[in-house]
Design an enzyme around this catalytic site. Structure first.
Site, PDB file in Angstrom:
ATOM      1  N   GLY A 132       0.791  -1.236   0.000  1.00 54.06           N
ATOM      2  CA  GLY A 132       0.000   0.000   0.000  1.00 54.06           C
ATOM      3  C   GLY A 132       0.816   1.275   0.000  1.00 54.06           C
ATOM      4  O   GLY A 132       1.542   1.570  -0.945  1.00 54.06           O
ATOM      5  N   GLU A 188     -11.827 -10.446   2.587  1.00 52.52           N
ATOM      6  CA  GLU A 188     -12.929 -10.616   1.633  1.00 52.52           C
ATOM      7  C   GLU A 188     -13.837 -11.744   2.143  1.00 52.52           C
ATOM      8  O   GLU A 188     -13.439 -12.537   2.996  1.00 52.52           O
ATOM      9  CB  GLU A 188     -12.363 -11.088   0.280  1.00 52.52           C
ATOM     10  CG  GLU A 188     -11.236 -10.259  -0.263  1.00 52.52           C
ATOM     11  CD  GLU A 188     -11.728  -9.018  -0.984  1.00 52.52           C
ATOM     12  OE1 GLU A 188     -12.887  -8.997  -1.407  1.00 52.52           O
ATOM     13  OE2 GLU A 188     -10.945  -8.064  -1.084  1.00 52.52           O
ATOM     14  N   LYS A 203       3.404 -10.391  -3.879  1.00 55.59           N
ATOM     15  CA  LYS A 203       4.227  -9.251  -3.457  1.00 55.59           C
ATOM     16  C   LYS A 203       5.673  -9.683  -3.247  1.00 55.59           C
ATOM     17  O   LYS A 203       6.613  -8.950  -3.581  1.00 55.59           O
ATOM     18  CB  LYS A 203       3.645  -8.658  -2.169  1.00 55.59           C
ATOM     19  CG  LYS A 203       2.273  -8.028  -2.394  1.00 55.59           C
ATOM     20  CD  LYS A 203       1.558  -7.742  -1.084  1.00 55.59           C
ATOM     21  CE  LYS A 203       0.182  -7.134  -1.311  1.00 55.59           C
ATOM     22  NZ  LYS A 203      -0.630  -7.087  -0.089  1.00 55.59           N
TER      23      LYS A 203
END
Ligand code: HSE
Length: 429
Positions: A132, A188, A203
């Site tokens: 992020g 989620e 990542k």
């Protein structure tokens, strides 16, 4: 002042914040990039769906292709492989630079995208794809271009850090912590990508490519998620002065690079042990710089928009003054070590019979396979499932995973070990 036309693909949590900040801070972005950044359209699947009041609905379109064809910079925030990949390739072909946060696409098709950007002489930026708001892509690619990196070790998934932290700090079970993460909107409804380590693995592949100048794909990362971590594993970790974190680990050693994502025991005074809740952090070990740590928010609308917009400013500056983003560097071309060839310390918890000679038998199996023991603790555990059992917690020195697997296979087949309760990698300070 030159005008740079910006197209936004996707208007979810992050896209909404990107559009809001582009509008609210237009003058500052112009001053920083040297260009007036004009948001010319926002491509969405359903233009009639309800939107945040920050969105100018006149900008919405369902025709992403026409929008891409008319842009100088395309921000791709759709996620997934297609149609994101096709839109990005179309943008490059039309001479636009691209800013994306799409880690899955980069881990699966990075080389194709890099080549297409270089061929079109435009930029491909992706700060938002990893951790992020934390500027770790920039840090590895540019700030550390003067150094040789030996390891990248990080908490790069906020959902799993939240779950493990709640299990550690509040004593929740995995299911309770997951339900809480879902209620808070971190996880989620289908939490697979997070809890099974796939998001962190994508990542890890991106970070390792940048750190070691070597092409790394998602499949190169040995992945283990956190579903099997039980409250008793967390307690056992605490008893030995550790916490369990889901760590992405990319390490260079003689012979190649090791890549893994998995639950890892770290001492309570390790810098990554202090990373709580949904925060992310990445520790980088470099030969000259020594240890660096990057900490911050790894997800969320505004934090991720911050990373996207830094890339937009850089790409816009290139549209004004020339130059381009750093290209993919793969001169390192280091071999990627198969999991069996990787080296780590491990902690094993064994449920054993409490009778004469068991310790000798157990330590003999380790010795036979060349795995050196650094510590052994013996405890009694009362659990409803197994009644009272004697537990041995065995911590090893660094061992080849192949030798550890052989040790495990023999322990599991032996008459004196009732169960191998868990095996967890250990990372020291
Ligand atoms: N789902 C991720 C996380 C954020 O929990 O950190 C996006 O990669």
């Amino acid at each position: 002042m030159k005008e740079v036309k910006v197209a936004l693909l996707g208007c979810g949590t992050v896209g909404t914040q990107v559009a809001r900040l582009l509008g609210e801070q237009a003058e500052e972005f112009a001053a920083r990039s040297g260009a007036k950044l004009s948001l010319v359209g926002i491509a969405v699947r359903d233009a009639s769906a309800p939107r945040d009041p920050a969105i100018d609905t006149a900008l919405l379109t369902e025709d992403a292709e026409s929008l891409v064809d008319d842009a100088d910079i395309v921000i791709e925030l759709i996620g997934g492989i297609e149609p994101a990949r096709a839109h990005i390739l179309r943008a490059f072909a039309a001479g636009a630079s691209v800013v994306t946060g799409n880690k899955a696409l980069l881990a699966a098709h990075g080389p194709e995208l890099y080549e297409a950007a270089a061929e079109a002489d435009v930029d491909l930026y992706y700060e938002a794809a990893v951790a992020g708001a934390i500027p770790v892509v920039y840090g590895l690619r540019e700030s550390l271009a003067g150094d040789r990196i030996t390891q990248v070790l990080g908490i790069v998934n906020g959902t799993t850090n939240y779950i493990l932290d709640e299990m550690t700090v509040a004593g929740l079970s995995f299911d309770e912590a997951l339900a809480q993460a879902q209620e808070l909107g971190y996880a989620e409804a289908d939490p697979t990508a997070d809890v099974d380590g796939l998001d962190a693995a994508a990542k890890c592949a991106i970070l390792a490519s940048l750190a070691f100048h070597t092409r790394v794909a998602l499949d190169d990362v040995h992945v283990h998620g956190i579903r099997e971590i039980a409250a008793e594993d967390i307690k056992a970790a605490a008893a030995s002065g550790h916490v369990i974190k889901l760590l992405a680990n990319a390490r260079r050693r003689e012979g190649g690079i090791e890549l893994s994502v998995g639950p890892t025991l770290i001492p309570v005074d390790h810098p990554l042990a202090t990373v709580h809740g949904s925060f992310n952090a990445v520790v980088i070990e470099a030969e000259a710089a020594d240890r660096l740590m990057f900490y911050g928010r790894g997800a969320g609308g505004a934090p991720t928009a911050s990373a996207v917009l830094s890339d937009v400013v850089a790409a816009a500056a290139h549209k004004v003054s020339g130059g381009h983003a750093p290209r993919e560097l793969i001169y390192g071309a280091l071999p990627i070590l198969p999991p069996a060839e990787t080296i780590a310390r491990f902690q094993l918890e064994l449920a054993v019979e409490d009778k004469i000679g068991v310790l000798t038998e157990v330590s003999g199996v380790f010795a036979k396979h060349g795995v050196s023991i650094s510590a052994v603790a013996q405890n009694y555990v009362r659990s409803d499932k197994r009644g009272e059992t004697c537990r041995l917690t065995v911590t090893t020195h660094e061992a080849l995973r192949r030798d550890l697997e052989a040790t495990l296979a023999e322990l599991e087949a032996s008459s004196f070990v009732a169960e191998v309760v868990h095996v967890i990698r250990v990372e020291e300070n």
